[in-house]
Design a protein around this motif. Sequence first.
Motif, PDB file in Angstrom:
ATOM      1  N   ALA A  97      -8.263  37.852 -44.478  1.00 58.69           N
ATOM      2  CA  ALA A  97      -9.442  38.563 -43.996  1.00 58.69           C
ATOM      3  C   ALA A  97      -9.970  37.884 -42.734  1.00 58.69           C
ATOM      4  O   ALA A  97     -10.034  36.655 -42.658  1.00 58.69           O
ATOM      5  N   VAL A  98     -10.351  38.679 -41.742  1.00 59.80           N
ATOM      6  CA  VAL A  98     -10.921  38.137 -40.514  1.00 59.80           C
ATOM      7  C   VAL A  98     -12.251  37.448 -40.798  1.00 59.80           C
ATOM      8  O   VAL A  98     -12.573  36.411 -40.222  1.00 59.80           O
ATOM      9  N   ALA A  99     -13.048  38.022 -41.701  1.00 62.03           N
ATOM     10  CA  ALA A  99     -14.349  37.452 -42.070  1.00 62.03           C
ATOM     11  C   ALA A  99     -14.234  36.745 -43.411  1.00 62.03           C
ATOM     12  O   ALA A  99     -13.357  37.043 -44.216  1.00 62.03           O
ATOM     13  N   GLY A 100     -15.162  35.791 -43.663  1.00 65.47           N
ATOM     14  CA  GLY A 100     -15.258  35.183 -44.990  1.00 65.47           C
ATOM     15  C   GLY A 100     -14.195  34.151 -45.270  1.00 65.47           C
ATOM     16  O   GLY A 100     -13.538  33.627 -44.388  1.00 65.47           O
ATOM     17  N   GLY A 101     -14.039  33.845 -46.570  1.00 68.17           N
ATOM     18  CA  GLY A 101     -13.101  32.817 -47.006  1.00 68.17           C
ATOM     19  C   GLY A 101     -13.011  32.809 -48.510  1.00 68.17           C
ATOM     20  O   GLY A 101     -13.243  33.819 -49.166  1.00 68.17           O
ATOM     21  N   GLY A 102     -12.676  31.654 -49.089  1.00 67.56           N
ATOM     22  CA  GLY A 102     -12.603  31.520 -50.533  1.00 67.56           C
ATOM     23  C   GLY A 102     -11.434  32.244 -51.162  1.00 67.56           C
ATOM     24  O   GLY A 102     -11.434  32.499 -52.366  1.00 67.56           O
ATOM     25  N   GLY A 103     -10.414  32.610 -50.337  1.00 70.48           N
ATOM     26  CA  GLY A 103      -9.246  33.282 -50.888  1.00 70.48           C
ATOM     27  C   GLY A 103      -9.411  34.773 -51.048  1.00 70.48           C
ATOM     28  O   GLY A 103      -8.456  35.463 -51.420  1.00 70.48           O
ATOM     29  N   LYS A 104     -10.586  35.295 -50.778  1.00 68.65           N
ATOM     30  CA  LYS A 104     -10.812  36.741 -50.916  1.00 68.65           C
ATOM     31  C   LYS A 104     -10.239  37.455 -49.703  1.00 68.65           C
ATOM     32  O   LYS A 104     -10.446  37.058 -48.569  1.00 68.65           O
ATOM     33  N   GLY A 105      -9.510  38.527 -49.949  1.00 67.41           N
ATOM     34  CA  GLY A 105      -8.855  39.241 -48.868  1.00 67.41           C
ATOM     35  C   GLY A 105      -7.640  38.521 -48.333  1.00 67.41           C
ATOM     36  O   GLY A 105      -7.243  38.720 -47.185  1.00 67.41           O
TER      37      GLY A 105
END
Length: 664
Positions: free
Chosen positions: A159-167
């Motif tokens: 994912a372009v945004a965020g983190g924590g392994g989501k996306g």
Amino acid sequence: MFKSLLIANRGEIAVRVIRTARRMGLKTIAVYSDADANAYHVAEADEAYRIGPAPAAESYLRMEAILDAAARSGAGAIHPGYGFLSENAAFAEVCEKAGVVFVGPPPAAIRAMGLKDAAKALMEKAKVPVVPGYHGDNQDADFLAQQAGKIGYPVLIKAVAGGGGKGMRRVDDPAQFAKELASAMREAGAAFGDERVLVEKYVARPRHIEIQVFADAHGNAVSLHERDCSLQRRHQKVIEEAPAPGMPLEMRDAMGKAAVAAAKAIGYRGAGTVEFIADASAGLKADGFWFMEMNTRLQVEHPVTEAITGLDLVEWQLRVAAGEHLPLAQKDIPLNGHAVEVRLYAEDPAKKFFPSTGRLARLRAPENMPHVRMDMGVREGDAVTMFYDPMIGKIVAHGETRRIALRTLRGFLARMEVAGPKTNLGFLIETLSHDAFIEGDIDTGFIDRHLDVLVPPAEPSPRILALAAAAYLQTRARAAGADPWSATDQWVLGGRRAETVDLVVGGVAHLLKIEPDAGDASLVRINDGAATVSNAAMTADGTLSATIDGTRLAAACVANGSGFTLIHEGIATEFAVVNPLDVDLAADADTGALKSPMPGKIVQVLVEAGATVKRGAALVVMEAMKMEQTLLAAADGKVASVNVAVGDQVEAGAALVAFEEPEK
């Protein structure tokens, strides 16, 4: 320095920030959703304000609700914690406009590093090495598939945004790219409100090493050394440590300088983490690392840095936010010993780490271990709900050497008592005990590679079954009390007769035949074996002791419906006691339906009525506790009906897909 601090978060990070702020003499202000009205962080704060219903989108993610609470409380500053609004540049801006200090970097710095594609482009211009990949704006599925082919499989969708392994999805086969891309985009959209992704080369034996940086508003920036976060599951960190095992001094120096340069390049202020990926295939080298991203906030794993430096990073955040200079120069940053942190989650490792919910009937830790720190977000009696991340808390051990820290942490975890939701405690103990991990032979694929031995077996050992027999006898005696007419101990004239009981673990019944022996001893025949149980005793709080075949053992026993949970050496085993007079013996039997394992939202339905499916086929994708979970067919069968649609909210136990009865 401002006089009051509102913590725009929940759980263990809110509790942790509150404690430092209180030590610094600040008034602490919590916010809470309806699900958190009686939460630990609410109890710890001086004041607390309701901000909305349980879903995060209607409470912790509502900027106007947070600012309203700040206005009503007179808060001088807002600490965003991590997650939620912590890396939201718009939130930092509205705080400034409202005249409230935002404890974090300037909005421009958040924007510069908030999108992975833009951050990588910035780092390329600054001559910082980045992982090969496509970081552009074109989000067409066919185009991204072409780029993946050019990069070469395996690739990583992020994912372009965020983190924590989501996306985030690893793709090894081009035929699976479209499916994984759609899933990653969907999950990214749900978690961050932004479906855009980038595609990168997947490094074969990657080490995830990050640098903690700090900068003030006066142009000063320092590195507080590195953390190794390679032990991951589904791209989420599970065990972190500092410093990184096997880190050469020249590599530490090179990474530290690169991280500080990155922070200065964007006019950074406050705490930040620059994350790198390193190739561990030939050992760590100063020219073998690449920039991944920068997290413009405090990290979950910051306590290991605090342990090796002796510094309070939240205090640094508050002092920098108040306009002070950094407390120390680079040459004065300590590095003492080694620290290891584990994340204790409410999840079931035996079921692919599926999140677990429920009330924490027991949550206790050993005392008098001064080199261990616990940052907990819940207390005994609190509930883990479906609405938020399932992390219960973090446990950190510090020692003169890595082996000492590991040994201390293993011993502490083995003495913990947790009952209620399923947890990963046993998995953590096994991981810390693994020879390869102890030797530092780690990378981000470690857990997947050793999963079979890291997940404790569901089958209880003969010793645990013997302890369960002692627990059964003690709980039964306690329930009967002193009234001899209420006793169910098989007493007859001339003594006691043998008793047979079925204890069910994970749907499997274990036959125990308890034969009274001399004194208070009993010979317990367990399945095909036998053990002598004597001197059994249990205190009022459920602390059980018994002698099993001459060995004195201790455990904790927690009542659980018609049965009990036995906790021995950190492993919790749930026992159901079968009542032979119970006519509803089939209540938990297979009903020919795929049931929801927990509350959640349906995001994809993959089958139709009339379809024939094989065991292991994907049927439904649901979102629960911020992660997508794919539910599979337990057996071959034909779909009779699909009872849900995309967007439906379902409760635990709801029949999602029904199957036709097999022909006899």
